[in-house]
Design a protein around this motif. Structure first.
Motif, PDB file in Angstrom:
ATOM      1  N   ASP A   1       0.810  -1.217   0.000  1.00 23.95           N
ATOM      2  CA  ASP A   1       0.000   0.000   0.000  1.00 23.95           C
ATOM      3  C   ASP A   1       0.843   1.267   0.000  1.00 23.95           C
ATOM      4  O   ASP A   1       2.015   1.252   0.362  1.00 23.95           O
ATOM      5  CB  ASP A   1      -0.917   0.023   1.227  1.00 23.95           C
ATOM      6  N   SER A   2       0.199   2.359  -0.406  1.00 22.92           N
ATOM      7  CA  SER A   2       0.823   3.676  -0.334  1.00 22.92           C
ATOM      8  C   SER A   2       0.681   4.240   1.077  1.00 22.92           C
ATOM      9  O   SER A   2      -0.292   3.964   1.777  1.00 22.92           O
ATOM     10  CB  SER A   2       0.152   4.635  -1.323  1.00 22.92           C
ATOM     11  N   VAL A   3       1.656   5.056   1.471  1.00 20.30           N
ATOM     12  CA  VAL A   3       1.649   5.702   2.773  1.00 20.30           C
ATOM     13  C   VAL A   3       1.851   7.200   2.567  1.00 20.30           C
ATOM     14  O   VAL A   3       2.651   7.622   1.724  1.00 20.30           O
ATOM     15  CB  VAL A   3       2.771   5.163   3.691  1.00 20.30           C
ATOM     16  N   SER A   4       1.114   8.003   3.329  1.00 18.47           N
ATOM     17  CA  SER A   4       1.219   9.452   3.217  1.00 18.47           C
ATOM     18  C   SER A   4       0.933  10.079   4.582  1.00 18.47           C
ATOM     19  O   SER A   4       0.069   9.592   5.317  1.00 18.47           O
ATOM     20  CB  SER A   4       0.217   9.966   2.183  1.00 18.47           C
ATOM     21  N   VAL A   5       1.659  11.137   4.934  1.00 15.27           N
ATOM     22  CA  VAL A   5       1.458  11.798   6.227  1.00 15.27           C
ATOM     23  C   VAL A   5       0.239  12.709   6.156  1.00 15.27           C
ATOM     24  O   VAL A   5       0.066  13.471   5.197  1.00 15.27           O
ATOM     25  CB  VAL A   5       2.703  12.612   6.624  1.00 15.27           C
ATOM     26  N   ALA A   6      -0.624  12.636   7.183  1.00 11.58           N
ATOM     27  CA  ALA A   6      -1.846  13.443   7.212  1.00 11.58           C
ATOM     28  C   ALA A   6      -1.722  14.625   8.167  1.00 11.58           C
ATOM     29  O   ALA A   6      -1.892  15.774   7.774  1.00 11.58           O
ATOM     30  CB  ALA A   6      -3.039  12.570   7.605  1.00 11.58           C
ATOM     31  N   ASP A   7      -1.419  14.385   9.442  1.00 12.11           N
ATOM     32  CA  ASP A   7      -1.403  15.456  10.429  1.00 12.11           C
ATOM     33  C   ASP A   7      -0.659  15.005  11.670  1.00 12.11           C
ATOM     34  O   ASP A   7      -0.165  13.872  11.739  1.00 12.11           O
ATOM     35  CB  ASP A   7      -2.823  15.904  10.788  1.00 12.11           C
ATOM     36  N   THR A   8      -0.555  15.895  12.667  1.00 11.09           N
ATOM     37  CA  THR A   8       0.093  15.562  13.932  1.00 11.09           C
ATOM     38  C   THR A   8      -0.957  15.404  15.023  1.00 11.09           C
ATOM     39  O   THR A   8      -2.079  15.874  14.898  1.00 11.09           O
ATOM     40  CB  THR A   8       1.091  16.651  14.356  1.00 11.09           C
ATOM     41  N   PHE A   9      -0.561  14.736  16.107  1.00  9.19           N
ATOM     42  CA  PHE A   9      -1.502  14.449  17.189  1.00  9.19           C
ATOM     43  C   PHE A   9      -0.729  14.389  18.500  1.00  9.19           C
ATOM     44  O   PHE A   9       0.462  14.047  18.513  1.00  9.19           O
ATOM     45  CB  PHE A   9      -2.205  13.120  16.909  1.00  9.19           C
TER      46      PHE A   9
END
Length: 234
Positions: A101-109
């Motif tokens: 699968d592809s992986v991509s950064v969305a946001d911080t938490f």
């Protein structure tokens, strides 16, 4: 902010607000510029050429997250990974990848200690899921990724800035989950119930976000719009 950014640009701002990074098109690839906020685009040096597309700064500001496989001409079969590009030296290293699968950064938490990432089949964004990944410089194996209760990547969510609660809609219901960072564990989703007879309650298609102790939402109406603040349970 850097003026006159080129087209197809998604600028990333450093955590301290002093630097801006962005990708620009070169042929079918992307190069990355990094410079001081407020500088003219001609004054921003190139950090790397034909290296990929910027996704954001790491929480400590030392690295850029980027997709090295990203191209101007999209290929639905192309799998994306996330690498780290060191701001000070321009050196890169692997960070997140998946066998299929592809992986991509969305946001911080959780004050940057965790990152939200998207994971899913290449070219099928609608079916991507959301995971939390602990922030550290070393590559993070999939065994350390945590699938979130709001697993659909298209679900709007908002985290409380004061406590580890995340809110999201499940159909027409506003749901809340609590994240325990020590145990790396999510509670079961619970519906947020409103006081009977409330003048206005949020809906999934409203523009909304959690701010301080409450939820702020706006609603467009014929000829005007309104903004509401709803206090959330502690």
């Amino acid at each position: 902010m850097i003026a006159e950014l080129p087209r197809l640009t998604s600028p990333a701002i450093s955590p301290d607000g002093r630097q801006v990074a962005y990708s620009f098109v070169e042929g079918d690839s992307y190069s990355i510029r990094l410079g001081a906020a407020g500088a003219g685009s001609a004054e921003v040096p190139v950090l790397c050429k034909a290296c990929g597309k910027v996704q954001g700064f790491s929480p400590d500001g030392k690295f850029l997250f980027y997709n090295p496989e990203a191209k101007v001409k999209e290929d639905p079969k192309r799998k994306l990974t996330v690498r780290l590009l060191e701001v000070a030296s321009g050196k890169d290293r692997p960070w997140l990848e998946h066998p299929t699968d592809s992986v991509s950064v969305a946001d911080t938490f959780d004050n940057g200690r965790w990152l939200g990432v998207w994971l899913g089949p290449p070219g099928s964004v609608a079916s991507w899921r959301v995971y939390l990944v602990p922030w550290r410089e070393e590559p993070v194996p999939q065994s350390d990724w945590i699938r979130t209760p709001w697993s659909d990547a298209g679900v709007q969510r908002s985290a409380s800035p004061t406590r580890n609660f995340v809110y999201f809609f499940e159909g027409s219901k506003l749901m809340a989950v609590r994240f325990d960072p020590q145990r790396a564990f999510f509670s079961e989703p619970q519906e947020v119930r409103f006081v009977s007879g409330s003048a206005m309650t949020p809906k999934p298609d409203d523009s909304w976000a959690v701010r301080g102790p409450g939820l702020v939402f706006s609603r467009g109406e014929t000829g005007n719009s309104s903004v509401w603040l709803m206090k959330l349970p502690r």
